[in-house]
Design an enzyme around this catalytic site. Structure first.
Site, PDB file in Angstrom:
ATOM      1  CG  ASP A 221      -2.136   0.945   0.974  1.00 32.52           C
ATOM      2  OD1 ASP A 221      -2.044   1.837   0.106  1.00 32.52           O
ATOM      3  OD2 ASP A 221      -3.160   0.816   1.674  1.00 32.52           O
TER       4      ASP A 221
HETATM    5  C1  BGC Z   1      -4.981   3.376   0.105  1.00 30.69           C
HETATM    6  C2  BGC Z   1      -5.049   2.428  -1.067  1.00 30.69           C
HETATM    7  C3  BGC Z   1      -4.872   3.199  -2.350  1.00 30.69           C
HETATM    8  C4  BGC Z   1      -3.565   3.937  -2.288  1.00 30.69           C
HETATM    9  C5  BGC Z   1      -3.249   4.720  -3.561  1.00 30.69           C
HETATM   10  C6  BGC Z   1      -3.760   4.264   0.059  1.00 30.69           C
HETATM   11  O1  BGC Z   1      -3.856   5.285   0.995  1.00 30.69           O
HETATM   12  O2  BGC Z   1      -5.028   2.651   1.302  1.00 30.69           O
HETATM   13  O3  BGC Z   1      -6.270   1.737  -1.075  1.00 30.69           O
HETATM   14  O4  BGC Z   1      -4.951   2.332  -3.445  1.00 30.69           O
HETATM   15  O5  BGC Z   1      -3.591   4.842  -1.202  1.00 30.69           O
HETATM   16  O6  BGC Z   1      -4.091   5.789  -3.687  1.00 30.69           O
END
Ligand code: BGC
Length: 831
Positions: A268
């Protein structure tokens, strides 16, 4: 770790007739291994192997971490390719409810509303829209679907995911992945695993036992892998002491060795914590940049702490998926054009199909006859379209209609449709401030700092809510000694909910705060920086007195109309959990007053997850629309006027109060104590907990009403290969076409000495039948649904013997109850 097994052969019979061993998956307590005795994996295709021999170490490392996109399209991530070898870059965009890029895209209904359809075919259609749009908008990977279970009603991202039930989540995620990937876009299932809350999400250590882990949270991820998902995103949190993105039991033992996943695992965003431990444990890619898998990885290879073969292993996985999606072909696959109409059609169909009617007294809905000709529409989201939630699921929609306009269009020109806001999102002008500031729209030029230091005269003690709307940098406002709008916790500042961008006059952000003020002068200071682009802000307030006037106006409108449609909202976002289950602001008082004035009040809920409803008994109807996407207004109106049946059913239990649900009054369960939380509810998540504890919810899992009635009869339960076949007859006994969702529930096995749910969903069928129509339905119950995870064997065991099989219209309303025999035998519990 007790049974090392090879991939794809992970499921095999273990001795005793009733026992099926599954993946060797460890106990999830082992820390990531020290230095690499790791399986490097089989060679990929000749093309990938040939590339690997030509790539330099720098080039390989560039394939393992994100970097800035030189031609940014506004997406979340970018992986530079290797132009020298014609390896193209990858663009990775969110997300679960539509493509999040700079451009407009189809804003689909929130995934929780998709799930409410109980229809895997619609999940496929949803995925197809994401897939086509992603390709059309220059993307290669979509950071969706999210399949973490709904464990706590407070979790800020419950709208982005599907359900509290693992079977339903698994079916939907699999079809959505197939839909996305059928269009040539790589899907990413996220967040692996146990990112079930936003509170402390980047550090919380989730302690969970093997049985609930496998039976509950992992089922959806496994289904995504079985459906061929190209990428997996690791979660922020820790699992049993180790960060998910460097957790060998999760990333290697379960995902690779157990399920045979051959795509790549990315972090993530900013969720990497190490170089050697991560790569060794099975992480392949760091996003969105490379503090650990960039220069640090090169150094680690240089000093021998990471063998280059381990780097190759990850590169092979990335290139392997790219090859599978023809991204390494001499000629890149052509990108389709967007088809906004097809996206809008799918968004509308799904929003109608997932509309969930929770209550309907005295035929309040559908609106027909006199009730349809005189309507008071009340509530801020009756006028402002509430499209989607905040955070990375935010989408710039192609279009959005006001629900009020849609209601007017459906009611026809002869109808009398009035509007009052009722709950004031904007506030009223500030009274009694000293001169010199225009709090109704203060402009601050670029590079200039505006300051105000004066007094605010309060004539009577009252509860004030201050609201600021602003563009540019958030102004600093201090009343006496209280900073009214301090930096938001978590990602709240960046990621406000779906109503944040709804300020008038182009103002982009909104924050508000309730305060109790005493009579007399209060010191107010405001500092606003013009920054590079200038600043515009508006500072207002509402008080007990202004609120009472707003409610009185709404009550007058309610009395003057035959029927009322009252829109209520709750504005959730990634980065923060909700602090309570009540509707925010003073909406409870508003609904109470309006429904008391006119019992033909239909409340439409634009909420992310469950809410408490102290006013329920006074209302005529409650329609749960969640965040319905860009076509939400039309879908809502179509259901209100009975042009389609509300076909949605709850995919999560709605608790009756804040202190009667699976994580209530148990801080160790939620939100955790000293950085650790325990999933001590075990397998009793969601409705399983309510049944096990004998607690009556406000609305049970699976609940949802139709405008017609159905009769169920003729239950049969027969063995069917390694599962059961459940047959029954459904008849539409009403006078109009409608939808029923038949739900097959399974009772515990008498032969297993493991924790089992009193009743668990084992299959379902969404049916649309015309008035009087009859259908004989067969639902298959798979061996997986008949099995439990035995921690002593680290594998699945079949729950043999006589088991209760029932067919219901919710977890609490069984229409047919029978029994099925599950013989000992060679059941292979595949998902
Ligand atoms: C989220 C993800 C997301 C990523 C990119 C993170 O803060 O938890 O679900 O895909 O950001 O935007």
């Amino acid at each position: 770790m007790s049974h090392p097994v090879s991939r794809r052969s992970a499921l095999r019979l273990l001795g005793g007739a009733a026992t099926v061993a599954a993946a060797a998956t460890g106990t999830l307590t082992a820390p990531a291994a020290a230095l690499p005795r790791v399986r490097i994996g089989p060679p990929a295709s000749p093309r990938v192997e040939a590339l690997l021999t030509r790539l330099t170490l720098d080039e390989k490392i560039a394939l393992l971490h994100g970097t800035a996109d030189p031609h940014g399209l506004g997406q979340a991530g970018y992986l530079a390719g290797v132009p020298r070898l014609a390896i193209p870059p990858l663009r990775l965009a969110d997300g679960p409810a539509g493509l999040r890029v700079k451009e407009h895209a189809t804003a689909l209904p929130a995934p929780v509303l998709l799930a409410a359809t109980f229809d895997p075919e619609l999940a496929r259609a949803y995925g197809e829209v994401l897939g086509r749009e992603g390709r059309a908008l220059g993307q290669d990977v979509v950071l969706a679907p999210m399949v973490n279970l709904i464990r706590t009603p407070y979790a800020g991202r419950n709208f982005e995911t599907f359900s509290e039930d693992p079977l339903l989540s698994a079916d939907l995620v699999a079809e959505e992945v197939r839909g996305i990937q059928s269009q040539g876009l790589i899907a990413t299932v996220k967040h692996f695993a146990l990112n079930n809350q936003e509170e402390n999400r980047t550090s919380i250590d989730v302690r969970i036992a093997e049985q609930p882990l496998h039976e509950m949270e992992l089922r959806g991820f496994e289904a995504a892998v079985t459906a061929g998902v190209g990428a997996v995103m690791g979660a922020y949190n820790k699992v049993n002491g180790v960060y998910a993105c460097e957790n060998k039991p999760l990333l290697s033992d379960i995902l690779r060795d157990g399920w045979g996943f051959d795509g790549w695992v990315m972090t993530d965003w900013f969720a990497a914590h190490s170089t050697v431990a991560s790569l060794t444990a099975g992480l392949d890619m760091e996003m969105p940049s490379g503090p650990y898998l960039g220069g640090a990885l090169k150094k680690a290879v240089g000093d021998g702490s990471v063998p280059e073969a381990l780097v190759d292993r990850s590169v092979r996985r990335v290139l392997g998926v790219m090859e599978r999606f023809s991204l390494l072909a001499a000629e890149a696959p052509a990108r389709p054009a967007r088809d906004p109409q097809a996206g809008a059609d799918a968004a509308l169909k799904i929003a109608k199909a997932g509309a969930t009617l929770l209550r309907n007294q005295a035929a309040t809905l559908p609106l027909t006859g006199a009730a349809a000709r005189s309507i008071a529409v009340i509530g801020p989201t009756g006028k402002l379209p509430f499209i989607g939630g905040g955070g990375s699921a935010h989408v710039v929609p192609d279009r959005a209609q006001s629900p009020l306009d849609a209601i007017r269009a459906h009611a026809g020109k002869d109808a009398d449709v009035t509007y009052t806001m009722g709950e004031d999102l904007y506030g009223k002008p500030l009274p009694g401030t000293s001169a010199g500031a225009d709090f109704e729209g203060q402009r601050v030029a670029a590079g200039v700092t505006f300051t105000y230091d004066g007094t605010l005269a309060v004539t009577e003690p009252d509860e004030w809510t201050f609201t600021i709307h602003y563009s540019g940098e958030r102004p600093k406002v201090v009343l006496d000694t209280t900073e009214l709008f301090p930096p938001a916790p978590g990602l709240g500042e960046l990621f406000g909910g779906g109503l944040v961008g709804t300020a008038p006059d182009g103002l982009e952000a909104r924050r508000s705060i309730p305060l109790r003020l005493t009579a007399g002068p209060h010191r107010l200071t405001v500092t606003a920086k013009g920054g590079g682009k200038g600043q515009l802000f508006r500072l207002r307030r509402s008080t007990g007195a202004t609120r009472a006037a707003d409610v009185a106006e709404a009550v007058r409108a309610a009395r003057a109309a035959q029927s009322v449609v009252l829109f209520a909202y709750e504005d959730a976002t990634e980065g923060a959990d909700r602090t309570g289950l009540a509707l925010p602001g003073h909406q409870n008082e508003l609904i109470d007053a309006v429904a008391t004035a006119n019992p033909r009040t239909a409340v439409v809920l634009n909420t992310s997850s469950s809410t408490t409803m102290p006013w329920l008994a006074r209302t005529g109807a409650v329609l749960q629309m969640y965040y319905p996407g860009q076509e939400g207004a039309e879908a809502t109106a179509a259901v209100l006027f009975g042009e389609c049946d509300p076909g949605g059913r709850l995919t999560q239990t709605f608790p009756a109060s804040d202190d009667r649900h699976p994580v209530a009054k148990e801080p160790r369960r939620y939100p955790g104590v000293n950085g650790t939380q325990e999933y001590s509810e075990g397998i009793h998540l969601g409705y399983r907990w309510y049944d096990a504890e004998g607690v009556t919810p406000l609305f049970p899992f699976g609940h949802g009403l139709s405008y017609t009635t159905f009769a169920y009869s003729g239950l049969t339960v027969r063995p069917d290969g390694d599962g059961l076949s459940v047959g029954f007859t459904v008849r539409n006994t009403g006078s109009r076409t409608g939808v029923t969702v038949a739900q097959v529930y399974l009772g515990p096995s008498p032969d297993l000495h493991l924790d089992q749910a009193p009743r668990a969903l084992a299959g379902y069928r969404r049916l649309e039948l015309e008035a009087g129509a009859v259908e004989r339905v067969t639902v298959r119950v798979s061996a997986r649904s008949l099995s439990s995870w035995d921690p002593a064997r680290h594998g699945w065991v079949l729950g043999t013997g006589t088991r209760e099989v029932s067919v219901g219209v919710s977890a609490r309303e069984q229409r047919l109850v029978g029994r099925g025999q599950v013989p000992s035998g060679a059941a292979a519990p595949r998902p």
